[in-house]
Each structure stands twice: as structure tokens, then as C-alpha cells.
Design a protein around this motif. Structure first.
Motif, PDB file in Angstrom:
ATOM      1  N   GLY A   1       0.865  -1.176   0.000  1.00 57.61           N
ATOM      2  CA  GLY A   1       0.000   0.000   0.000  1.00 57.61           C
ATOM      3  C   GLY A   1       0.895   1.216   0.000  1.00 57.61           C
ATOM      4  O   GLY A   1       2.051   1.149   0.410  1.00 57.61           O
ATOM      5  N   LEU A   2       0.377   2.319  -0.521  1.00 57.43           N
ATOM      6  CA  LEU A   2       1.214   3.490  -0.691  1.00 57.43           C
ATOM      7  C   LEU A   2       0.498   4.765  -0.277  1.00 57.43           C
ATOM      8  O   LEU A   2      -0.676   4.942  -0.599  1.00 57.43           O
ATOM      9  N   VAL A   3       1.210   5.616   0.433  1.00 50.90           N
ATOM     10  CA  VAL A   3       0.712   6.982   0.624  1.00 50.90           C
ATOM     11  C   VAL A   3       1.796   7.888   0.068  1.00 50.90           C
ATOM     12  O   VAL A   3       2.928   7.875   0.533  1.00 50.90           O
ATOM     13  N   PHE A   4       1.432   8.635  -0.972  1.00 52.33           N
ATOM     14  CA  PHE A   4       2.438   9.420  -1.684  1.00 52.33           C
ATOM     15  C   PHE A   4       2.675  10.756  -0.997  1.00 52.33           C
ATOM     16  O   PHE A   4       1.881  11.212  -0.188  1.00 52.33           O
ATOM     17  N   GLN A   5       3.777  11.368  -1.410  1.00 52.16           N
ATOM     18  CA  GLN A   5       4.115  12.700  -0.931  1.00 52.16           C
ATOM     19  C   GLN A   5       3.040  13.712  -1.314  1.00 52.16           C
ATOM     20  O   GLN A   5       2.687  14.582  -0.545  1.00 52.16           O
ATOM     21  N   ASP A   6       2.537  13.599  -2.529  1.00 51.12           N
ATOM     22  CA  ASP A   6       1.507  14.514  -3.005  1.00 51.12           C
ATOM     23  C   ASP A   6       0.185  13.761  -3.024  1.00 51.12           C
ATOM     24  O   ASP A   6       0.155  12.567  -3.253  1.00 51.12           O
ATOM     25  N   PRO A   7      -0.915  14.488  -2.789  1.00 51.66           N
ATOM     26  CA  PRO A   7      -2.209  13.808  -2.749  1.00 51.66           C
ATOM     27  C   PRO A   7      -2.496  13.091  -4.058  1.00 51.66           C
ATOM     28  O   PRO A   7      -2.106  13.543  -5.134  1.00 51.66           O
ATOM     29  N   SER A   8      -3.149  11.961  -3.985  1.00 53.20           N
ATOM     30  CA  SER A   8      -3.473  11.204  -5.184  1.00 53.20           C
ATOM     31  C   SER A   8      -4.902  10.682  -5.098  1.00 53.20           C
ATOM     32  O   SER A   8      -5.178   9.542  -5.395  1.00 53.20           O
ATOM     33  N   LEU A   9      -5.798  11.573  -4.664  1.00 54.91           N
ATOM     34  CA  LEU A   9      -7.212  11.204  -4.583  1.00 54.91           C
ATOM     35  C   LEU A   9      -7.948  11.853  -5.738  1.00 54.91           C
ATOM     36  O   LEU A   9      -7.483  12.832  -6.303  1.00 54.91           O
ATOM     37  N   ASP A  10      -9.096  11.287  -6.085  1.00 51.77           N
ATOM     38  CA  ASP A  10      -9.962  11.939  -7.051  1.00 51.77           C
ATOM     39  C   ASP A  10     -10.895  12.847  -6.254  1.00 51.77           C
ATOM     40  O   ASP A  10     -11.787  12.358  -5.568  1.00 51.77           O
ATOM     41  N   ASP A  11     -10.670  14.146  -6.321  1.00 52.37           N
ATOM     42  CA  ASP A  11     -11.444  14.995  -5.420  1.00 52.37           C
ATOM     43  C   ASP A  11     -12.856  15.296  -5.928  1.00 52.37           C
ATOM     44  O   ASP A  11     -13.609  15.983  -5.272  1.00 52.37           O
ATOM     45  N   GLN A  12     -13.189  14.743  -7.077  1.00 57.37           N
ATOM     46  CA  GLN A  12     -14.569  14.881  -7.548  1.00 57.37           C
ATOM     47  C   GLN A  12     -15.432  13.724  -7.049  1.00 57.37           C
ATOM     48  O   GLN A  12     -16.631  13.686  -7.306  1.00 57.37           O
TER      49      GLN A  12
END
Lengths: 262, 332
Positions: B79-90
Motif C-alpha cells: 500500500g502506498l501513501v504518496f508525498q503529493d495527494p493522489s485522490l480523485d477529489d470529484q
């Protein structure tokens, strides 16, 4: 195989979900076709009286072109959302998942095509206002043609997006490919009887083979067949084969290029 | 089986060697930290371990799978949590989780059971159906942590999970990390350039210029410093430094007008130190202030590299530029 299909469905589902969520985008993207159809179309109608030797009014001629335009723009925009996803980081979530890149690219093509077909279908609802009558058969065939046109254009979009790192490049593409493809496609004017160089450009424009069959199917029944034959380029079957060839010619390198993105 | 076994990982971007052959093991259930300044090669290493970047040389086993030969199996087990957000904010929080579950081919029952529990864990249960667009930076990061854990990964990678968050949120994030390890037993690989935050790790690799310069538990690393850190200010720093060096046989450094030295059992050394300065050979040197503290990882880093980590911190713009260059480099 089942796993790949599920991955493809997932990517497709997200595009469709986002589209259905974004009501303002659906309505907003209707503005341009409406302007073309009712202002541009109505305004030019009195002048454009020479179509099929005066037997075809300009608004009816324009209507299928506007459907194709809605499909074209929605398809390319939705493929180019890859660039947004890259910029906003979401693409990483997809790239690091146990789903092959090929599947992701194909899912993107499927999603973009579906969304673009829907957008085209919305324009179909305007048919009665233009005096175009559509039977159920016609609508089904039109949807299929829109889907094929959309798949071709989404593939082109994915191909461009896989090489693009920022949205700035997108405006360049808008001006240098989308607009010319739209203008040359025969949506606004028949591509017969124009200067030869223009006709040749139209013939290498994949959109031409989307507009041509859509026009023939959409106006069938509303316009006599011999009139339609005067403004058509090829028989529908030929158009479809050519369009499918364009589709393959875009999709194969698109998938390849996307597979190579880091 | 170890959670991660990295063997001589090297990554070049054109002429730039970002990672110069790192080798390390991470045990199952361990919290393992990568500590180093920006540009040290932390993210590049993570990207290789999670198969986003191919190593130029070397390889690694993650959860028993080779990152070169079986990237798909690696992807399924991390599993990964990146430095920059990687969510679909819509999409809503729940939809983001569902998308993830579908991508990882999770059975529906398992998803229905885990998703609410994980949202509970990161305190987002009441926002499950809100669009991510309306979330704060801290909430997004928490949602990403829940997402990273959704498919029950063997190893969770956290790449600077607290970057750009306010101190309170940062503290919260680490509380979750510790709770996660307790509840899920997940192996956690994290990178950070905040010294204090690296302390939660069981073991820390200090990385500088693409190489591991030290690897040990935080306590052992701090023990390398050679005792407590004493900072003092005197009426004659130069003279004092000379006298202390002679008396204690240690290096005395001048930092911002203060003298800094490291002595074992600092509390007991202070009286002797004051005595040396007041009664030593030559005139009395007056001690104006004196400060004793336990060594920090920052001291370890200074000891190992001769620099502070903060000095290395470049501006955000510069980082972006470096990253863009790295991007382009990979495409050549």
C-alpha cells in the motif's frame, strides 16, 4: 482475464461516474452546439441555399455535424483528463495498482467513448426542433456510429495525453488539431466542390468519416435519398471501415505509448 | 521471510545518480524509517520498491516478490501513501475507497467490512459520503492512509506523509501510524526529513547523496554521538574552546556564537567543565549560559555528514524543478 476485465470496468466506471456527477459540465457543453445550431445555423440558412441544388436546408445539414462535434470534443477532453490526473497525482494511484497499463489505457478509451456517446445522444434530443424525424432504428444505428467515432477520437486523445506533461500543451492541441479536424470534417460544408487541397485535407481527417455516415443516417427519412446522395462522400459501409481503421491506427500506438509512461 | 530485502539498488537519471546502491532489510511488522534531506534519494528508492521506477542496477524483494521479475505481485502486496495527494477529489471518500478496492480486485464482502472500519480508524467515518474536494490537507492524507491499508497490504509505504501539514495534524498522523501497526501488524516503510518524526521508527536508515550512511535503532544512532550535547556561551569562546579541548579530549565546535561539545554523562560533566573554565591555566573565563540536552537525530546527521538537514532543505520551487528534470530523465 477476469481480473483484466474488472480493471477495465473500474477505469470505465470512474469516467462515467464523474460524467454523471458533473451536471454543470453536461449542460455547459451543450452551450456551444446550441449556439452553432440555432444562431450560426439559423443565421446562415438564408444565404446557404445552394446545398444539393437548393433541396436541403442548412440547419438540417448542420445538425449531424453538430452531433459529431459534441462527440469529438467530449471524447478528446475526456481522454485528456489523463493529464489532469497526472498533474493532480491521481494517476499514480492507478499506475501503482496491480492492473496492467494496457488495461488502464483501454479502460480510458472505453470510458471516454461512452461519455462522448452520451453527450452526442443529448444533442439528438434537439432533432424535433430542427424538423429531423428519427425512428428507433435510426437512433440505434446513430448511437453505434457515435460510439465508433468517439472511440477513434478518445484513442487519439489518449495518444496525445500519454505524451503530455502539462495542461499548457493541451491548448496547443486544441488549436492545431481539434479545430482543424472539426472544420475539415464536412460538418459545416459539403467537402465536394471545394478547392482540391481542401478536399484532400478533408479526406485525411478521421472526423470526416464520422460526420458522413452520421449525416446519412440522421437525415434518412427527413430528406429524400437522392438529396442525401448529393451531399454524401461514401456509402455508410465504406465510412465505417475507414473510421474503424483510423480507430486502430490511433488506439494501438496510444496503448503502446501509455504503457511506456512512468 | 523479510518484508523488504533491497540488494544494491541503483537509479540513474541521465548523468545524475540519485541512488548509489542501497542495501538493507526490513523485518516483518517493523516500522522502518528513511531519513535524509530532500534530494537524498528517499522517494526514488520508494518508487523503485513499489515498481513505479525500474532500478538501473540491483533489485529488491518486497513481501517475497522480486520488483523486477514480478512487479504485479509486488503491487498486490503493498500500500502506498504518496508525498503529493493522489485522490480523485470529484468523488466522495467512500467512492475513492471503492475505486481502490475494485482496482485491487477486493471481494465485496471484505470491502464492506473494512472500508467503514478504516474510516473509523482515521476518524473520517462521518465524512464518508462527502466529496474529497471539501477535505482539508490533513483529512486527505488520513483518507489516503485508510486507502493504502484497504487491501490489507503486507507493507505500507509512507512517503513524507506529513509534508505540508500543520504540526497538530502531523502529530495525529503519527498516532495513526502507531495504531495501525498495533491493529494490523503491517510493516511500515516511511520516509521523512523531520527528525523528530523519524523517532517513531524501530530502525532508521540515514541516507545522504543516494547512500545509506548509517542504519540502526534511534537510540543506537543517538549513542553514536558520544553522549549528551552541551551548549555553552562564555566571555571568551576561543579561549574556552582551547581549554575544553585539552581538558576533555573532545572536539569543541562553534555554532552561531555558542560552543557545542558532546560528553558522556553530561549532567556530571558540567561541574567539572565550569571548574576548568574558571580555575584553569590563565585568566578566568566567565560562563554566561549553559545548556544540556539528550542528543537528537539531527545531531547524528551532523555527526555523519557535517551538515544539518535544514541547510539541505531547498525551496519548493527548486524541488519541483528537480522533480521535473527527473521526470524528463526517465523518458529518455
Amino acid at each position: 482475464m477476469r481480473r483484466h476485465l474488472k480493471g477495465l470496468y473500474t477505469i470505465w466506471y470512474r469516467d462515467v461516474l464523474r460524467f454523471s456527477r458533473d451536471r454543470s459540465r453536461i449542460i455547459g457543453s451543450l452551450a456551444q452546439p446550441l449556439l452553432f445550431l440555432f444562431i450560426f445555423g439559423a443565421g446562415l440558412s438564408p444565404t446557404m441555399t445552394g446545398l444539393a441544388q437548393g433541396r436541403l436546408d442548412f440547419q438540417s445539414f448542420l445538425f449531424p455535424g453538430i452531433i459529431a462535434m459534441a462527440v469529438l470534443f467530449t471524447a478528446v477532453f475526456s481522454a485528456v483528463s489523463i493529464v489532469w490526473d497526472r498533474q493532480f497525482g491521481f494517476l499514480k494511484e492507478v499506475l501503482v495498482a496491480p492492473v496492467s497499463r494496457i488495461v488502464v489505457a483501454l479502460g480510458k478509451v472505453a470510458g471516454g467513448s461512452t461519455v462522448a456517446m452520451f453527450q452526442g445522444a443529448i444533442i439528438l434530443l434537439l432533432a424535433p426542433l430542427i424538423g429531423v424525424h428519427l425512428s428507433l432504428d435510426q437512433i440505434v444505428v446513430l448511437l453505434a456510429l457515435m460510439l465508433l467515432t468517439a472511440a477513434t477520437m478518445t484513442s487519439l486523445g489518449v495518444l496525445m495525453a500519454s505524451r503530455m506533461r502539462s495542461m499548457e500543451g493541451f491548448h496547443l492541441i486544441m488549436n492545431f488539431t481539434l479545430m482543424p479536424m472539426f472544420f475539415l470534417s464536412g460538418a459545416f460544408f459539403p467537402v465536394q466542390g471545394v478547392p482540391l487541397w481542401l478536399e484532400w485535407l478533408a479526406r485525411v481527417d478521421p472526423m470526416t468519416y464520422g460526420v458522413d455516415p452520421i449525416r446519412q443516417v440522421a437525415l434518412r427519412g427527413s430528406v429524400p435519398d437522392f438529396v442525401l446522395e448529393m451531399v454524401r462522400l461514401y456509402p455508410i459501409a465504406t465510412d465505417v471501415v475507414l473510421l474503424a481503421l483510423f480507430w486502430l491506427a490511433f488506439m494501438v500506438p496510444a496503448v503502446w505509448a501509455f504503457n511506456r509512461t512512468d | 521471510m523479510k518484508a523488504i530485502e533491497a540488494q544494491g539498488l541503483v537509479r540513474k537519471f541521465g548523468d545524475l545518480v540519485a541512488v548509489k546502491g542501497v542495501t538493507f532489510d526490513v523485518e516483518q511488522g517493523e516500522i522502518f524509517g528513511f531519513l535524509g534531506p530532500n534530494g537524498a534519494g528517499k522517494t526514488t528508492t520508494i518508487n523503485m520498491l513499489c515498481t513505479l521506477l525500474r532500478p538501473t542496477e540491483g533489485t529488491a524483494l518486497v513481501a517475497g516478490h522480486d520488483i523486477r521479475r514480478d512487479p504485479d505481485a509486488v503491487r498486490r502486496s503493498i500500500g502506498l501513501v504518496f508525498q503529493d495527494p493522489s485522490l480523485d477529489d470529484q468523488l466522495t471518500a467512500m467512492e475513492n475507497l471503492r475505486f481502490h478496492a475494485m482496482l485491487y480486485g477486493m471481494p465485496r464482502d471484505l470491502f464492506n467490512q473494512r472500508a467503514p472500519a478504516l474510516l473509523e480508524l482515521v476518524e473520517l467515518a462521518d465524512r464518508a459520503d462527502s466529496l474529497v474536494r471539501t477535505f482539508s490537507g490533513g483529512m486527505k492524507r488520513r483518507l489516503e492512509m485508510a486507502r493504502g491499508l484497504l487491501h490489507q497490504p503486507r507493507v505500507l509505504f509512507l512517503d513524507e506523509p506529513t509534508l505540508g501539514l500543520d504540526p497538530q495534524t502531523r502529530r495525529h498522523i503519527w498516532e495513526y501510524v502507531i495504531r495501525l501497526r498495533e491493529q494490523e501488524g503491517t510493516t511500515i516503510f516511511l520516509t521523512t526529513h523531520y527528525m523528530e518524526e523519524a523517532e517513531i521508527a524501530d530502525r532508521i536508515a540515514i541516507i545522504d547523496h543516494g547512500e545509506i550512511v548509517a542504519l540502526d535503532s534511534p537510540d543506537n544512532l543517538k549513542a553514536m554521538v558520544g553522549g549528551d550535547v552541551i551548549t555553552l556561551r562564555t566571555s571568551d569562546n576561543a579561549g574556552a574552546a582551547q581549554r575544553l579541548q585539552a581538558a576533555f579530549d573532545v572536539e569543541v565546535r562553534q555554532v552561531n556564537g555558542d560552543l557545542v561539545l558532546e560528553l558522556p554523562r553530561g549532567d556530571q560533566a558540567i561541574p567539572r567543565l565550569v571548574q576548568v573554565l574558571s580555575n584553569g591555566t590563565g585568566p578566568t573565563i566567565e560562563v554566561q549560559s549553559i545548556n544540556l540536552r539528550r542528543p537528537t537525530l539531527e545531531d547524528v546527521f551532523i555527526r555523519l555528514t557535517g551538515r544539518t538537514i535544514r541547510e539541505e532543505e531547498s525551496s519548493t520551487v527548486e524541488r519541483m524543478r528537480l522533480r521535473t528534470r527527473a521526470w524528463r530523465g526517465t523518458r529518455r
